[in-house]
Design a protein around this motif. Structure first.
Motif, PDB file in Angstrom:
ATOM      1  N   THR A 391       0.802  -1.236   0.000  1.00  0.00           N
ATOM      2  CA  THR A 391       0.000   0.000   0.000  1.00  0.00           C
ATOM      3  C   THR A 391       0.826   1.273   0.000  1.00  0.00           C
ATOM      4  O   THR A 391       0.278   2.345  -0.265  1.00  0.00           O
ATOM      5  CB  THR A 391      -0.927   0.019   1.234  1.00  0.00           C
ATOM      6  N   GLU A 392       2.104   1.199   0.316  1.00  0.00           N
ATOM      7  CA  GLU A 392       2.916   2.406   0.430  1.00  0.00           C
ATOM      8  C   GLU A 392       4.088   2.344  -0.543  1.00  0.00           C
ATOM      9  O   GLU A 392       4.459   1.279  -1.022  1.00  0.00           O
ATOM     10  CB  GLU A 392       3.432   2.544   1.865  1.00  0.00           C
ATOM     11  N   ASN A 393       4.643   3.523  -0.816  1.00  0.00           N
ATOM     12  CA  ASN A 393       5.804   3.586  -1.697  1.00  0.00           C
ATOM     13  C   ASN A 393       7.072   3.262  -0.913  1.00  0.00           C
ATOM     14  O   ASN A 393       7.907   4.127  -0.615  1.00  0.00           O
ATOM     15  CB  ASN A 393       5.905   4.968  -2.353  1.00  0.00           C
ATOM     16  N   LYS A 394       7.190   1.976  -0.601  1.00  0.00           N
ATOM     17  CA  LYS A 394       8.365   1.441   0.073  1.00  0.00           C
ATOM     18  C   LYS A 394       8.815   0.215  -0.696  1.00  0.00           C
ATOM     19  O   LYS A 394       7.981  -0.553  -1.187  1.00  0.00           O
ATOM     20  CB  LYS A 394       8.057   1.101   1.530  1.00  0.00           C
ATOM     21  N   LEU A 395      10.120   0.040  -0.761  1.00  0.00           N
ATOM     22  CA  LEU A 395      10.663  -1.006  -1.626  1.00  0.00           C
ATOM     23  C   LEU A 395      11.795  -1.743  -0.944  1.00  0.00           C
ATOM     24  O   LEU A 395      12.699  -1.136  -0.372  1.00  0.00           O
ATOM     25  CB  LEU A 395      11.168  -0.369  -2.932  1.00  0.00           C
ATOM     26  N   LEU A 396      11.720  -3.070  -1.026  1.00  0.00           N
ATOM     27  CA  LEU A 396      12.808  -3.941  -0.619  1.00  0.00           C
ATOM     28  C   LEU A 396      13.324  -4.689  -1.850  1.00  0.00           C
ATOM     29  O   LEU A 396      12.538  -5.082  -2.712  1.00  0.00           O
ATOM     30  CB  LEU A 396      12.344  -4.970   0.420  1.00  0.00           C
ATOM     31  N   VAL A 397      14.622  -4.876  -1.905  1.00  0.00           N
ATOM     32  CA  VAL A 397      15.209  -5.693  -2.965  1.00  0.00           C
ATOM     33  C   VAL A 397      16.141  -6.716  -2.340  1.00  0.00           C
ATOM     34  O   VAL A 397      16.782  -6.450  -1.319  1.00  0.00           O
ATOM     35  CB  VAL A 397      15.988  -4.835  -3.996  1.00  0.00           C
ATOM     36  N   MET A 398      16.164  -7.914  -2.927  1.00  0.00           N
ATOM     37  CA  MET A 398      17.113  -8.940  -2.509  1.00  0.00           C
ATOM     38  C   MET A 398      18.175  -9.035  -3.591  1.00  0.00           C
ATOM     39  O   MET A 398      17.870  -9.308  -4.753  1.00  0.00           O
ATOM     40  CB  MET A 398      16.434 -10.286  -2.287  1.00  0.00           C
ATOM     41  N   ILE A 399      19.417  -8.792  -3.212  1.00  0.00           N
ATOM     42  CA  ILE A 399      20.524  -8.694  -4.148  1.00  0.00           C
ATOM     43  C   ILE A 399      21.576  -9.715  -3.764  1.00  0.00           C
ATOM     44  O   ILE A 399      21.826  -9.957  -2.573  1.00  0.00           O
ATOM     45  CB  ILE A 399      21.124  -7.266  -4.116  1.00  0.00           C
ATOM     46  N   GLU A 400      22.198 -10.309  -4.761  1.00  0.00           N
ATOM     47  CA  GLU A 400      23.309 -11.214  -4.501  1.00  0.00           C
ATOM     48  C   GLU A 400      24.537 -10.726  -5.242  1.00  0.00           C
ATOM     49  O   GLU A 400      24.444 -10.096  -6.296  1.00  0.00           O
ATOM     50  CB  GLU A 400      22.981 -12.646  -4.922  1.00  0.00           C
ATOM     51  N   ALA A 401      25.703 -11.020  -4.661  1.00  0.00           N
ATOM     52  CA  ALA A 401      26.958 -10.727  -5.336  1.00  0.00           C
ATOM     53  C   ALA A 401      27.208 -11.810  -6.381  1.00  0.00           C
ATOM     54  O   ALA A 401      26.943 -12.991  -6.145  1.00  0.00           O
ATOM     55  CB  ALA A 401      28.104 -10.682  -4.331  1.00  0.00           C
ATOM     56  N   VAL A 402      27.720 -11.408  -7.527  1.00  0.00           N
ATOM     57  CA  VAL A 402      28.009 -12.381  -8.581  1.00  0.00           C
ATOM     58  C   VAL A 402      29.066 -13.375  -8.135  1.00  0.00           C
ATOM     59  O   VAL A 402      29.113 -14.505  -8.617  1.00  0.00           O
ATOM     60  CB  VAL A 402      28.416 -11.646  -9.873  1.00  0.00           C
ATOM     61  N   ASP A 403      29.901 -12.977  -7.156  1.00  0.00           N
ATOM     62  CA  ASP A 403      30.914 -13.905  -6.644  1.00  0.00           C
ATOM     63  C   ASP A 403      30.336 -14.930  -5.680  1.00  0.00           C
ATOM     64  O   ASP A 403      31.065 -15.766  -5.142  1.00  0.00           O
ATOM     65  CB  ASP A 403      32.061 -13.143  -5.989  1.00  0.00           C
ATOM     66  N   ASN A 404      29.026 -14.879  -5.409  1.00  0.00           N
ATOM     67  CA  ASN A 404      28.294 -15.896  -4.639  1.00  0.00           C
ATOM     68  C   ASN A 404      28.553 -15.872  -3.132  1.00  0.00           C
ATOM     69  O   ASN A 404      28.155 -16.798  -2.431  1.00  0.00           O
ATOM     70  CB  ASN A 404      28.618 -17.313  -5.149  1.00  0.00           C
ATOM     71  N   LYS A 405      29.169 -14.814  -2.621  1.00  0.00           N
ATOM     72  CA  LYS A 405      29.525 -14.807  -1.206  1.00  0.00           C
ATOM     73  C   LYS A 405      28.564 -13.993  -0.335  1.00  0.00           C
ATOM     74  O   LYS A 405      28.667 -14.053   0.891  1.00  0.00           O
ATOM     75  CB  LYS A 405      30.939 -14.242  -1.015  1.00  0.00           C
ATOM     76  N   ASP A 406      27.691 -13.212  -0.927  1.00  0.00           N
ATOM     77  CA  ASP A 406      26.819 -12.350  -0.139  1.00  0.00           C
ATOM     78  C   ASP A 406      25.431 -12.278  -0.742  1.00  0.00           C
ATOM     79  O   ASP A 406      25.260 -12.306  -1.968  1.00  0.00           O
ATOM     80  CB  ASP A 406      27.387 -10.928  -0.051  1.00  0.00           C
ATOM     81  N   ARG A 407      24.448 -12.184   0.155  1.00  0.00           N
ATOM     82  CA  ARG A 407      23.071 -11.882  -0.206  1.00  0.00           C
ATOM     83  C   ARG A 407      22.591 -10.772   0.713  1.00  0.00           C
ATOM     84  O   ARG A 407      22.733 -10.856   1.927  1.00  0.00           O
ATOM     85  CB  ARG A 407      22.183 -13.109  -0.022  1.00  0.00           C
ATOM     86  N   TRP A 408      22.058  -9.715   0.119  1.00  0.00           N
ATOM     87  CA  TRP A 408      21.563  -8.601   0.903  1.00  0.00           C
ATOM     88  C   TRP A 408      20.063  -8.426   0.694  1.00  0.00           C
ATOM     89  O   TRP A 408      19.550  -8.590  -0.411  1.00  0.00           O
ATOM     90  CB  TRP A 408      22.224  -7.298   0.473  1.00  0.00           C
ATOM     91  N   ILE A 409      19.374  -8.087   1.785  1.00  0.00           N
ATOM     92  CA  ILE A 409      18.031  -7.520   1.682  1.00  0.00           C
ATOM     93  C   ILE A 409      18.203  -6.046   2.012  1.00  0.00           C
ATOM     94  O   ILE A 409      18.712  -5.689   3.085  1.00  0.00           O
ATOM     95  CB  ILE A 409      17.040  -8.179   2.647  1.00  0.00           C
ATOM     96  N   ALA A 410      17.820  -5.178   1.087  1.00  0.00           N
ATOM     97  CA  ALA A 410      18.058  -3.748   1.244  1.00  0.00           C
ATOM     98  C   ALA A 410      16.777  -2.973   0.992  1.00  0.00           C
ATOM     99  O   ALA A 410      15.969  -3.337   0.130  1.00  0.00           O
ATOM    100  CB  ALA A 410      19.156  -3.286   0.291  1.00  0.00           C
ATOM    101  N   SER A 411      16.598  -1.913   1.748  1.00  0.00           N
ATOM    102  CA  SER A 411      15.515  -0.970   1.470  1.00  0.00           C
ATOM    103  C   SER A 411      16.035   0.090   0.514  1.00  0.00           C
ATOM    104  O   SER A 411      17.219   0.441   0.534  1.00  0.00           O
ATOM    105  CB  SER A 411      15.005  -0.333   2.768  1.00  0.00           C
ATOM    106  N   VAL A 412      15.147   0.583  -0.326  1.00  0.00           N
ATOM    107  CA  VAL A 412      15.533   1.549  -1.352  1.00  0.00           C
ATOM    108  C   VAL A 412      14.966   2.904  -0.995  1.00  0.00           C
ATOM    109  O   VAL A 412      13.751   3.047  -0.772  1.00  0.00           O
ATOM    110  CB  VAL A 412      15.024   1.117  -2.740  1.00  0.00           C
ATOM    111  N   ASN A 413      15.825   3.911  -0.933  1.00  0.00           N
ATOM    112  CA  ASN A 413      15.383   5.291  -0.765  1.00  0.00           C
ATOM    113  C   ASN A 413      14.943   5.794  -2.134  1.00  0.00           C
ATOM    114  O   ASN A 413      15.758   6.015  -3.026  1.00  0.00           O
ATOM    115  CB  ASN A 413      16.519   6.155  -0.213  1.00  0.00           C
ATOM    116  N   LEU A 414      13.632   5.962  -2.303  1.00  0.00           N
ATOM    117  CA  LEU A 414      13.098   6.309  -3.609  1.00  0.00           C
ATOM    118  C   LEU A 414      13.427   7.736  -4.016  1.00  0.00           C
ATOM    119  O   LEU A 414      13.385   8.068  -5.209  1.00  0.00           O
ATOM    120  CB  LEU A 414      11.583   6.089  -3.627  1.00  0.00           C
ATOM    121  N   ASP A 415      13.740   8.592  -3.056  1.00  0.00           N
ATOM    122  CA  ASP A 415      14.104   9.975  -3.380  1.00  0.00           C
ATOM    123  C   ASP A 415      15.551  10.089  -3.832  1.00  0.00           C
ATOM    124  O   ASP A 415      15.874  10.850  -4.739  1.00  0.00           O
ATOM    125  CB  ASP A 415      13.869  10.885  -2.168  1.00  0.00           C
ATOM    126  N   LYS A 416      16.416   9.294  -3.194  1.00  0.00           N
ATOM    127  CA  LYS A 416      17.844   9.421  -3.476  1.00  0.00           C
ATOM    128  C   LYS A 416      18.382   8.331  -4.401  1.00  0.00           C
ATOM    129  O   LYS A 416      19.487   8.457  -4.928  1.00  0.00           O
ATOM    130  CB  LYS A 416      18.628   9.391  -2.157  1.00  0.00           C
TER     131      LYS A 416
END
Length: 835
Positions: A391-416
């Protein structure tokens, strides 16, 4: 809710690992031949495919085991709930039938009704999105858009065109948005107007028409009135169109020009339709091999067909993705920066690079540098890595490093256009491609997610900017997560009681209270009903193939389908014993299935011969209490047991279902810990199953074939014979996503590849070896076996034989090929283990 995401050809790179080495022996129908008896050399007698299933009182034969598998039953597949939670949809497909048949069955009905092809578009659809009010459902059928009213059941077809729609979502105000190629449209519910809200062009923006600047151009315009008129008219028309687009409300949104160097590989739209997140990939990247083709020697025209082939990990240089945020209202583009990802510039492979440099007499100096990233691809559950708040303009993305060592869940600042790390999962080995489900909890700033951070996949909830809270914990694996319709519970699957037995549970989010919803002893998958009151189970046990069951929450389990044939049910199958093999190599216990000979005696002067089967995929679980996906091998092992063999099927290290440490034990060292586990298996059989250790053989396909090589090459006294089916011989030739997880890449970590590739160890072969492979294998290339055979020839090894299958892919299709393959395996064991 994120809607459906576009999947470009570039993301097909990741689909390989869904197939990777996962040799599960299910195939489809061909004609069967009458029973024949053929005598092969060395007086080993086998039979050709039979049309008749085995009689309950008769011993098994190879022709029965490897014949058209329809005699076992044509089982329900892909089952899901109807919208009203009162019936089930599923498909059935006979062996090698070109298309499937679709069925609907009420939860209280004894039989299913077959659906007519011309009515399939009206059937309740599995992949769909529902509006916030829960009153309407949108879905795609054959690339066209349909909307169903969930109150009165009315279905409306919205589009009827040949250009397929890629994704759809309901917006927070009830409007419907869909995207087609790189164009995003909005269907206004109040007026029916279809508005194009984004036209994304992967091209450079057209330059404005400018006045002549050079002397010659100015002269041309001054002297030639026609030239000047054409130029001035074109310039005026361009300016007019630009002004008109600014003020005329009937015009569609401005075109986005994002340059000609990339392609769109993913699109996701915010709940109000204002923002679109894009993942862009270098247009020059391709997952196809640059140099190679796969030759089909039996092409329909009588010539050799050149079939395109995937790239090898040694050549596949995936460039990562770039994330871009489009504000469709303000027409502002923001490039998402990755600096907000904790550890985005760490040299996570510094130790590996240092070891490889030292081996060459060099030094490696570690330096920080931004890493390549991409949206996380969850290969098992196919969930979008982009999660917009409902319902709100809030965004999460799940990102992985191509080197396979990290997975991040990150919130996105839509203004910046910046990222803030909400959760980082780092693994010195590799982050698993499973256990990546996550999503928002409605009407809150919290989200749920799976993580292996404790060593086992568990469920967590987290409020943005705050600390995570564990909802499950223990030495077991949690997966297949579903948020209940009222958002009060999260339903999940887990093997909490035993690694080889799975059940469904739910946890109350607020209190953390856990409730077991099923009491099954075996394996299962589930689908929660739309009303949240029942579970649809696809379940099996040791000698009972998968059937569908209905489990009302708090109620009594009932069986819905019964497609297992009477012939299969009536046969006296031996249920394998699931045992825990003590490890002498630091692994604790290794779970295995064991088939014992008829009339088994635990002690006696006459010891038994034995066979160890090595499952495929590496990361796969087969020593469980469910019916094996290797149904042919299950029957073959029953046959071997009838003929006096002990058979073991191990979940060696690297297998699925036992946690992170078990999975990553093979990191940079494939084929060593697994063979150690096989050694412990042989010891267990000698001590507990009266096996003669001088009469043990091994076989397996795909990863199992690789493991057969590593055992025979590196532990030549362990097995007296081995058969390798569709085997990996050199990991540098396998696909990138799977292999780079475990061994990094050959240019960075050649030590790991040389340590783990059988072709590097072929000189150790001392016992009979059978190599069998399909020429049309587009997973493990036929070339793998060709290269190893030539290596063995040059090493002057006389104790190997080969068999090729000209029409077979990785998972064989023809019963005649299966029969021929297992005739040879059986012959090898009879000759070498019963001397």
């Amino acid at each position: 809710m994120s809607g459906f995401a576009i999947t470009s050809p570039f993301l097909r790179r990741f689909a390989f690992s869904a197939l990777t080495l996962a040799l599960v022996s299910g195939c489809s129908a061909t004609a069967q031949t009458p029973a024949q008896t053929n005598t092969m050399s060395n007086n080993v007698t086998v039979q050709a495919p039979l049309a008749q299933p085995p009689k309950a009182e008769q011993p098994l034969t190879l022709n029965q085991i490897m014949a058209n598998p329809d005699w076992l039953g044509i089982f329900a597949q892909g089952a899901y709930w109807s919208d009203d939670s009162q019936s089930i949809y599923f498909k059935r497909q006979a062996h090698q039938a070109p298309v499937a048949d679709y069925y609907q069955q009420g939860v209280n009905q004894k039989a299913a009704s077959k659906l007519n092809v011309d009515q399939l578009h009206l059937a309740d659809q599995k992949n769909a999105v529902v509006n916030l009010a829960g009153t309407k459902k949108a879905y795609l059928y054959q690339g066209n858009l349909f909307v169903k009213d969930l109150v009165d059941g009315e279905i409306k077809q919205i589009t009827k065109q040949n250009t397929a729609i890629s994704g759809v979502r309901f917006l927070s105000n009830g409007d419907l948005a869909y995207w087609q190629g790189n164009n995003i449209f909005r269907l206004h519910q109040s007026s029916g107007l279809i508005e194009q809200i984004a036209n994304i062009q992967m091209a450079n923006e057209p330059k404005p028409i400018e006045d002549p600047s050079s002397y010659i151009a100015k002269q041309q315009h001054r002297l030639i009135e026609y030239v000047a008129l054409q130029h001035n008219n074109a310039k005026a028309q361009q300016q007019y169109q630009q002004q008109l687009a600014e003020v005329d409300p009937s015009f569609a949104a401005k075109t986005w020009y994002l340059g000609d160097a990339e392609v769109v590989s993913d699109i996701s739209l915010s709940a109000d339709g204002r923002y679109a997140l894009l993942a862009l990939t270098d247009k020059n990247y391709t997952w196809r091999a640059e140099h190679d083709i796969m030759p089909n020697y039996l092409g329909q025209d009588g010539y050799v067909d050149a079939v395109p082939a995937r790239a090898r990990v040694a050549e596949d240089k995936f460039p990562g993705q770039r994330l871009v945020l489009l504000d469709l209202t303000e027409h502002v583009k923001k490039d998402i920066t990755i600096e907000g990802l904790t550890g985005f510039d760490e040299d996570v492979l510094a130790d590996v690079k240092q070891e490889n440099a030292a081996a060459k007499g060099e030094k490696y100096e570690s330096k920080k540098s931004p890493r390549l990233i991409q949206l996380m691809q969850d290969w098992e559950w196919n969930q979008s890595a982009v999660q917009w708040h409902p319902t709100e303009n809030k965004l999460l993305v799940m990102i992985e490093a191509v080197d396979n060592k990290d997975r991040w869940i990150a919130s996105v600042n839509l203004d910046k256009g910046s990222l803030t790390t909400e959760h980082r999962l780092h693994d010195d080995a590799w982050v698993n491609y499973n256990f990546n489900q996550y999503g928002w909890l409605p009407n809150s700033d919290s989200f749920y997610f799976l993580s292996e951070e404790t060593g086992y996949s568990h469920l967590y909830v987290k409020t943005v900017g705050q600390k995570a809270r564990a909802l499950t914990q223990g030495k077991f694996v949690v997966d297949d997560v579903t948020l209940s319709p009222d958002a009060k519970h999260i339903v999940y699957r887990a093997n909490a009681d035993h690694p080889g037995s799975y059940n469904v549970y739910r946890v109350e989010i607020a209190s953390g209270k856990i409730e077991q919803l099923t009491n099954w002893f075996g394996t299962l998958s589930y689908v929660l009903s739309p009303d949240g009151q029942s579970l649809l189970l696809d379940a099996s046990s040791l000698i009972k193939p998968n059937e569908l069951y209905i489990q009302p929450i708090g109620g009594t389990l009932s069986q819905l389908t019964d497609y297992t044939s009477n012939a299969f049910k009536e046969y006296a199958w031996q249920a394998p014993k699931v045992v825990a093999v003590p490890s002498n190599h630091g692994a604790g216990e290794v779970y295995a299935r064991v088939y014992l000979p008829e009339g088994f005696e635990a002690q006696g002067a006459d010891k038994y011969p034995a066979v160890i089967f090595n499952h495929g995929a590496g990361y796969l679980q087969n020593a469980h209490y469910g019916f094996s996906g290797y149904f042919r091998e299950f029957m073959f092992h029953n046959m071997l047991a009838q003929q006096g063999y002990v058979v073991m099927d191990m979940d060696f290290r690297g297998s699925k279902g036992y946690g992170r440490d078990w999975r990553t034990a093979v990191y940079r060292n494939m084929g060593t810990p697994e063979v150690e586990d096989l050694k412990d298996g042989v010891s267990w059989m000698a001590n507990n199953a009266n096996v003669d250790i001088a009469k043990v053989g091994t076989y397996g396909g795909s990863y199992g074939g690789f493991l057969t090589f590593m055992a025979l090459f590196n532990e030549p006294e362990l097995f007296q014979a081995g058969a390798a089916l569709r085997p990996v011989t050199d990991w540098a030739h396998y696909n990138a996503p799977y292999t780079s997880n475990i061994l990094n890449t050959p240019d960075i970590d050649p030590i790991a590849y040389e340590r783990s590739s059988p072709i590097e160890h072929a000189d150790g072969l001392q016992k009979p070896l059978l190599i069998m492979t399909g020429v049309l294998d587009d997973n493990v290339f036929f070339q793998d076996s060709v290269r190893l055979v030539q290596r063995l020839i040059e090493l002057e090894k006389p104790m190997f034989e080969t068999a090729i299958y000209p029409v077979e892919p990785h998972g064989f299709k023809q019963p005649s090929s299966w029969l021929d393959e297992y005739r040879r395996i059986y012959k090898l064991f009879e000759q070498e283990l019963k001397k």
